[in-house]
Design an enzyme around this catalytic site. Structure first.
Site, mmCIF file in Angstrom:
data_model
loop_
_atom_site.group_PDB
_atom_site.id
_atom_site.type_symbol
_atom_site.label_atom_id
_atom_site.label_comp_id
_atom_site.label_asym_id
_atom_site.label_seq_id
_atom_site.Cartn_x
_atom_site.Cartn_y
_atom_site.Cartn_z
ATOM 1 N N THR A 32 -8.701 0.833 172.399
ATOM 2 C CA THR A 32 -9.954 1.527 172.104
ATOM 3 C C THR A 32 -9.930 2.911 172.734
ATOM 4 O O THR A 32 -10.947 3.587 172.806
ATOM 5 C CB THR A 32 -11.154 0.742 172.667
ATOM 6 O OG1 THR A 32 -10.950 0.524 174.067
ATOM 7 C CG2 THR A 32 -11.291 -0.604 171.989
ATOM 8 N N SER A 274 -11.356 2.581 184.959
ATOM 9 C CA SER A 274 -11.672 2.657 183.539
ATOM 10 C C SER A 274 -11.693 4.119 183.127
ATOM 11 O O SER A 274 -11.495 5.004 183.951
ATOM 12 C CB SER A 274 -13.034 2.036 183.252
ATOM 13 O OG SER A 274 -14.049 2.912 183.694
ATOM 14 N N LYS A 275 -11.936 4.340 181.867
ATOM 15 C CA LYS A 275 -11.900 5.715 181.365
ATOM 16 C C LYS A 275 -12.929 6.594 182.050
ATOM 17 O O LYS A 275 -12.827 7.801 182.051
ATOM 18 C CB LYS A 275 -12.144 5.712 179.855
ATOM 19 C CG LYS A 275 -10.915 5.319 179.084
ATOM 20 C CD LYS A 275 -11.271 4.574 177.793
ATOM 21 C CE LYS A 275 -10.181 3.595 177.451
ATOM 22 N NZ LYS A 275 -10.700 2.294 177.080
ATOM 23 N N ARG A 276 -13.924 5.960 182.609
ATOM 24 C CA ARG A 276 -14.983 6.748 183.235
ATOM 25 C C ARG A 276 -14.495 7.500 184.463
ATOM 26 O O ARG A 276 -14.825 8.642 184.666
ATOM 27 C CB ARG A 276 -16.156 5.861 183.641
ATOM 28 C CG ARG A 276 -17.048 5.484 182.500
ATOM 29 C CD ARG A 276 -18.300 4.806 183.038
ATOM 30 N NE ARG A 276 -17.980 3.735 183.978
ATOM 31 C CZ ARG A 276 -17.541 2.532 183.618
ATOM 32 N NH1 ARG A 276 -17.363 2.267 182.346
ATOM 33 N NH2 ARG A 276 -17.279 1.609 184.519
ATOM 34 N N ASN A 277 -13.707 6.805 185.303
ATOM 35 C CA ASN A 277 -13.381 7.476 186.545
ATOM 36 C C ASN A 277 -12.052 8.216 186.557
ATOM 37 O O ASN A 277 -11.129 7.884 187.268
ATOM 38 C CB ASN A 277 -13.507 6.545 187.753
ATOM 39 C CG ASN A 277 -12.866 5.202 187.497
ATOM 40 O OD1 ASN A 277 -12.042 5.095 186.595
ATOM 41 N ND2 ASN A 277 -13.214 4.213 188.278
#
Length: 502
Positions: A32, A274-277
């Site tokens: 994803t 995750s992609k956030r951090n």
RNA sequence: GGCCCCGUCGUCUAGUGGCCUAGGACUCUGGCUUCUCAAGCCAGCUACGCGGGUUCGAAUCCCGUCGGGGCUACCA
């Protein structure tokens, strides 16, 4: 519809590969987004385990959620794995006896099995709408009971059925969980038990007929004869559901895969990476000049260790040493500094030709060179003096830029350092002696400058050579000065020194 | 909230009852290396979450507690 027997399910697994079935391990990401550090750590362990045991490494794409998985990401995932050297025996591009390996191409298989589950009474149609489910979940939370499907549609009157159908509601297919519990042996965590009170009936097929992960993952692991499932810890609590599907498929316990849930790789903020951090995509590291072998080496040390004090591990050694028994059960924090240190070590191990091959794309991308054979000759002769001072390949550009710039300029913030009286004296003196220098090699340059500046002007080496360094390379940080001047050549070196004299 | 997982230096780890006054690596600090930056070498700082128990003896076993994380979807 037959009711399932109400007895606890006992499910025992051997912790290691004592089975005589050939080992088959799969890496099955759901792309994803770009594959990230956590994904790759899993892929690496999967691969290492397969290679260690002489088994097969299967690469499967879990793209049942076509709204989030794109072809672009699937392609990127393949590129990343290839770049890292995690070659797969079965999967996209190479095929294999149990393909196809994209779940979106296996829809008929899932349809067949789900129809069977329905016919057997293992699964049932559920007509509850999302709104209804949401409302009931809220009520459960308010009443402080375990949230989850309440089994309303396990039995459904023909009146209700007719009503739902007339409303045009499309049913989902739900798996019926029995009472009791599931216990399985996780190779990393030992026995883990889930009471079915906390494993509600789960959805296998969406209202539109498309399969969910819960169905596809279990069916595929069985059909592809997967023997070992090494995956992220986040999937630990979904294991009883996979086992439930195996049962419905009529698989005997000896053919269930062995599970091993790997600990998380966490970010600096102590949350699951995750992609956030931040910098988690492997592509990000690739662009910055991290070596695939360094990334693999570092990631291998996150949650696993060879057991002795060694930290520098080659891919070959990893396949020789890797065992699931030595995998940790506790999460690990990702540390960029350590990755950089390992990357530097790996760069220093490279042969000159290999280093040249790997740095050239960075120099071209940064516009330092265009890639002519003449330029590459210069780069090659310069690489030995910078090999031990770079931690990432991308750093070569700033180190070697001074050798190629057509219009040389001293960095703006460095300029004041060579404008004072002392520096100017150094530069004038240097210019004088170097003009008369016979042989333009680093040894001769060193001797000439040492004699003129250190002994002649009585200056400290770092002061005297510092000024020359800035004048010639444009920065106070550079490869060794005399070698740099030799590489630059007499005329350009003198030109720059003269140009710095006011 | 419920269920599940986890808990050794700042970080990654070694450690599976005595070899532990807890070892290595990265980071950090100081020093050496009289060209910078690196690399290399030397030194230093710093850890068994807490409380009980079992034992002659516990980082290692048991219980509790606290803390962190995951899951709790017609995501995976």
């Amino acid at each position: 519809m037959r009711e399932l027997a109400h007895f606890p399910i006992r499910y025992r697994l051997v912790p290691t590969n004592t089975s005589d079935r050939p080992v088959r391990v799969r890496f099955a990401p759901s792309p994803t987004g770009d594959l990230h550090v956590g994904n790759i750590r899993t892929a690496l362990f999967d691969w290492a385990y397969a290679r260690h045991t002489g088994g097969q490494f299967i690469f499967r794409i879990e793209d049942t959620d076509r709204e989030r998985v794109t072809d672009e990401y699937i392609k990127a995932a393949q590129d990343t794995l290839k770049w890292l050297g995690l070659n797969w025996d079965e999967g996209p591009e190479v095929g294999g006896p149990y393909g196809p390996y994209l779940q979106s191409e296996r829809l008929d298989i899932y349809a067949e099995w789900s129809a069977k589950f329905l016919a057997q009474g293992d699964a049932y149609h559920c007509y509850c709408s999302s709104e209804e489910l949401e409302a009931r979940r809220e009520a459960q939370k308010a009443a402080n009971v375990a949230p989850g499907y309440d089994g309303k549609c396990r039995t459904i009157s023909s009146d209700d059925l007719a009503k739902y159908k007339s409303e045009g509601r499309l049913p989902v297919l739900r798996m019926r969980m029995s009472d009791g519990s599931t216990t399985f042996t996780d190779s990393i965590r030992g026995d883990v038990t889930f009471d079915h009170n906390f494993v509600p009936d789960f959805v296998l097929v969406r209202g539109d007929g498309s399969p969910l992960y819960t169905l596809a993952v279990a069916v595929d692991d069985i059909l592809m004869k997967v023997t070992h499932v090494l995956r992220g810890e986040d999937l630990l609590s979904s294991t009883p559901r996979q086992i439930r599907v195996y049962q419905a498929m009529g698989v005997s316990e000896s053919d269930y895969p062995t599970f091993a849930h790997l600990p998380f790789v966490m970010g600096q903020d102590n949350a699951k990476l995750s992609k956030r951090n931040g910098e988690v995509s492997i592509a990000w590291y690739r662009e910055r000049g991290f070596l695939p072998e360094a990334i693999c080496n570092y990631l291998a040390l996150l949650g696993w260790s060879p057991g002795d004090d060694r930290e520098n591990v080659t891919m070959k050694e990893l396949t020789e040493l890797f065992t699931v028994e030595r995998v940790h059960s506790s999460p690990a924090r990702f540390d960029m500094k350590k990755l950089e240190a390992i990357n530097g070590d790996k760069i220093r191990e490279l042969t000159l030709d290999e280093l040249l091959k790997r740095t050239t794309p960075f120099l071209i991308k940064d516009g330092v060179i265009t890639g002519t054979p003449e330029e590459l000759d210069v780069v090659k002769s310069a690489l030995p003096i910078i090999q031990e001072r770079i931690a990432t390949l991308a750093k070569v550009s700033q180190m070697l830029k001074f050798l190629f710039v057509s219009k040389f300029e001293v960095d703006a913030e460095e300029l004041p350092k060579i404008k004072d009286e002392q520096a100017q004296a150094v530069l004038k003196k240097s210019n004088d002696v170097l003009q008369k220098l016979e042989n333009w090699d680093h040894e001769s340059i060193h001797m000439a400058l040492k004699s003129a500046l250190i002994e002649g002007l009585g200056l400290k080496p770092r002061v005297a050579f510092g000024a020359v360094r800035i004048a010639v390379t444009g920065s106070h940080i550079s490869p060794p000065l005399f070698e740099s001047m030799e590489l630059l050549g007499r005329s350009r070196s003198l030109e720059r020194i003269a140009g710095s004299i006011s």
